[in-house]
Design a protein around this motif. Structure first.
Motif, mmCIF file in Angstrom:
data_model
loop_
_atom_site.group_PDB
_atom_site.id
_atom_site.type_symbol
_atom_site.label_atom_id
_atom_site.label_comp_id
_atom_site.label_asym_id
_atom_site.label_seq_id
_atom_site.Cartn_x
_atom_site.Cartn_y
_atom_site.Cartn_z
ATOM 1 N N VAL A 128 -60.824 -22.986 -50.965
ATOM 2 C CA VAL A 128 -62.102 -23.483 -51.477
ATOM 3 C C VAL A 128 -63.009 -23.900 -50.318
ATOM 4 O O VAL A 128 -62.517 -24.364 -49.291
ATOM 5 C CB VAL A 128 -61.909 -24.670 -52.453
ATOM 6 C CG1 VAL A 128 -61.105 -24.252 -53.667
ATOM 7 C CG2 VAL A 128 -61.254 -25.859 -51.776
ATOM 8 N N PRO A 129 -64.333 -23.758 -50.476
ATOM 9 C CA PRO A 129 -65.244 -24.244 -49.437
ATOM 10 C C PRO A 129 -65.141 -25.764 -49.233
ATOM 11 O O PRO A 129 -65.071 -26.237 -48.110
ATOM 12 C CB PRO A 129 -66.623 -23.835 -49.935
ATOM 13 C CG PRO A 129 -66.355 -22.624 -50.784
ATOM 14 C CD PRO A 129 -65.048 -22.938 -51.473
ATOM 15 N N SER A 130 -65.104 -26.542 -50.330
ATOM 16 C CA SER A 130 -64.978 -28.003 -50.237
ATOM 17 C C SER A 130 -64.506 -28.562 -51.581
ATOM 18 O O SER A 130 -65.141 -28.299 -52.601
ATOM 19 C CB SER A 130 -66.318 -28.641 -49.865
ATOM 20 O OG SER A 130 -66.200 -30.053 -49.896
ATOM 21 N N ILE B 149 -56.468 -25.032 -49.648
ATOM 22 C CA ILE B 149 -56.907 -25.132 -48.256
ATOM 23 C C ILE B 149 -58.431 -25.099 -48.197
ATOM 24 O O ILE B 149 -59.073 -24.251 -48.814
ATOM 25 C CB ILE B 149 -56.302 -23.995 -47.407
ATOM 26 C CG1 ILE B 149 -54.771 -24.052 -47.475
ATOM 27 C CG2 ILE B 149 -56.792 -24.090 -45.961
ATOM 28 C CD1 ILE B 149 -54.059 -22.947 -46.708
ATOM 29 N N SER B 150 -58.985 -26.054 -47.436
ATOM 30 C CA SER B 150 -60.425 -26.121 -47.181
ATOM 31 C C SER B 150 -60.619 -26.657 -45.769
ATOM 32 O O SER B 150 -59.642 -26.993 -45.090
ATOM 33 C CB SER B 150 -61.118 -27.044 -48.196
ATOM 34 O OG SER B 150 -60.797 -28.396 -47.938
ATOM 35 N N ARG C 152 -69.364 -22.288 -41.317
ATOM 36 C CA ARG C 152 -68.091 -22.871 -40.880
ATOM 37 C C ARG C 152 -67.327 -23.501 -42.057
ATOM 38 O O ARG C 152 -66.780 -24.587 -41.985
ATOM 39 C CB ARG C 152 -68.250 -23.876 -39.748
ATOM 40 C CG ARG C 152 -66.933 -24.075 -38.978
ATOM 41 C CD ARG C 152 -67.066 -25.051 -37.815
ATOM 42 N NE ARG C 152 -65.875 -25.057 -36.990
ATOM 43 C CZ ARG C 152 -64.748 -25.693 -37.295
ATOM 44 N NH1 ARG C 152 -64.644 -26.362 -38.420
ATOM 45 N NH2 ARG C 152 -63.707 -25.656 -36.480
ATOM 46 N N LEU C 153 -67.354 -22.788 -43.163
ATOM 47 C CA LEU C 153 -66.574 -23.125 -44.347
ATOM 48 C C LEU C 153 -65.631 -21.962 -44.620
ATOM 49 O O LEU C 153 -65.788 -20.881 -44.048
ATOM 50 C CB LEU C 153 -67.489 -23.328 -45.564
ATOM 51 C CG LEU C 153 -68.468 -24.492 -45.518
ATOM 52 C CD1 LEU C 153 -69.410 -24.423 -46.720
ATOM 53 C CD2 LEU C 153 -67.727 -25.820 -45.486
ATOM 54 N N LEU D 130 -59.473 -23.640 -37.608
ATOM 55 C CA LEU D 130 -59.690 -22.506 -38.501
ATOM 56 C C LEU D 130 -58.551 -21.478 -38.417
ATOM 57 O O LEU D 130 -58.774 -20.279 -38.601
ATOM 58 C CB LEU D 130 -61.045 -21.838 -38.232
ATOM 59 C CG LEU D 130 -62.275 -22.726 -38.403
ATOM 60 C CD1 LEU D 130 -63.529 -22.002 -37.933
ATOM 61 C CD2 LEU D 130 -62.418 -23.180 -39.852
ATOM 62 N N SER D 131 -57.352 -21.949 -38.164
ATOM 63 C CA SER D 131 -56.182 -21.076 -38.029
ATOM 64 C C SER D 131 -55.943 -20.254 -39.287
ATOM 65 O O SER D 131 -55.762 -19.036 -39.234
ATOM 66 C CB SER D 131 -54.948 -21.918 -37.702
ATOM 67 O OG SER D 131 -53.764 -21.159 -37.769
#
Length: 168
Positions: free
Chosen positions: A52-54, A83-84, A126-127, A112-113
């Motif tokens: 999800v973005p956030s 994961i966000s 950067r999402l 951002l792995s």
């Protein structure tokens, strides 16, 4: 790469697109207590990875709640990871406020792995781009959905069905 939009504007996804049949790429994200978590930490389980973005936005909140509800009926052989790039502290606070106890929220904010390994980093924001991955007990990817418009819901039923097929 998948053609993806955010609020109907095209975005660029960074990283390698993952496909059904691929070996799931490893990654390192952070748990809510700042400990590193990798794919190998859940080896031997079926993993539904909900991206999800956030968590603190409408569709993302619904997505996380939906998989939290489903998790109880899927049993101990299934682990659901959300994961966000939200900070781990914000994820923990949101989960506590929402009563989320059956999914693990993990943060990819540091490097951002996960996002790069699964091709879901939105370069312009950067999402992470909304997506679903199902990974079997042997780390094979069995289901992938890159949601074409980030403000839309994923196909919950297909993702849950993909998990259930692995349980049979």
């Amino acid at each position: 790469m998948a053609n993806v939009t955010f609020k109907n504007n095209p975005v660029t996804l960074l990283g390698k697109e993952v496909a059904v049949g691929d070996t799931a790429p490893d990654f390192t994200v952070l748990s809510n207590d700042l400990n590193p978590v990798t794919l190998a930490d859940s080896k031997g389980k079926i993993r539904l990875i909900s991206v999800v973005p956030s968590v603190d936005t409408g569709v993302c909140a619904v997505q996380t709640r939906k998989f939290n509800e489903e998790a109880a009926s899927l049993g101990d052989d299934v682990e659901i990871l959300t994961i966000s790039v939200d900070l781990p502290f914000a994820q923990a606070r949101w989960c506590a406020a929402e009563g989320i106890e059956n999914v693990k929220t993990l943060s990819d904010h540091r490097d951002l792995s996960f996002g790069e390994a699964y091709g879901v980093v939105i370069q312009e924001l950067r999402l992470l781009s909304r997506s679903i991955f199902v990974v079997d007990q042997n780390d094979k990817v069995t289901y992938v959905e890159y949601v074409s418009e980030n403000t839309n819901h994923p196909n919950y039923e297909q993702a849950i069905e993909a998990v259930k097929q692995l349980l049979n």
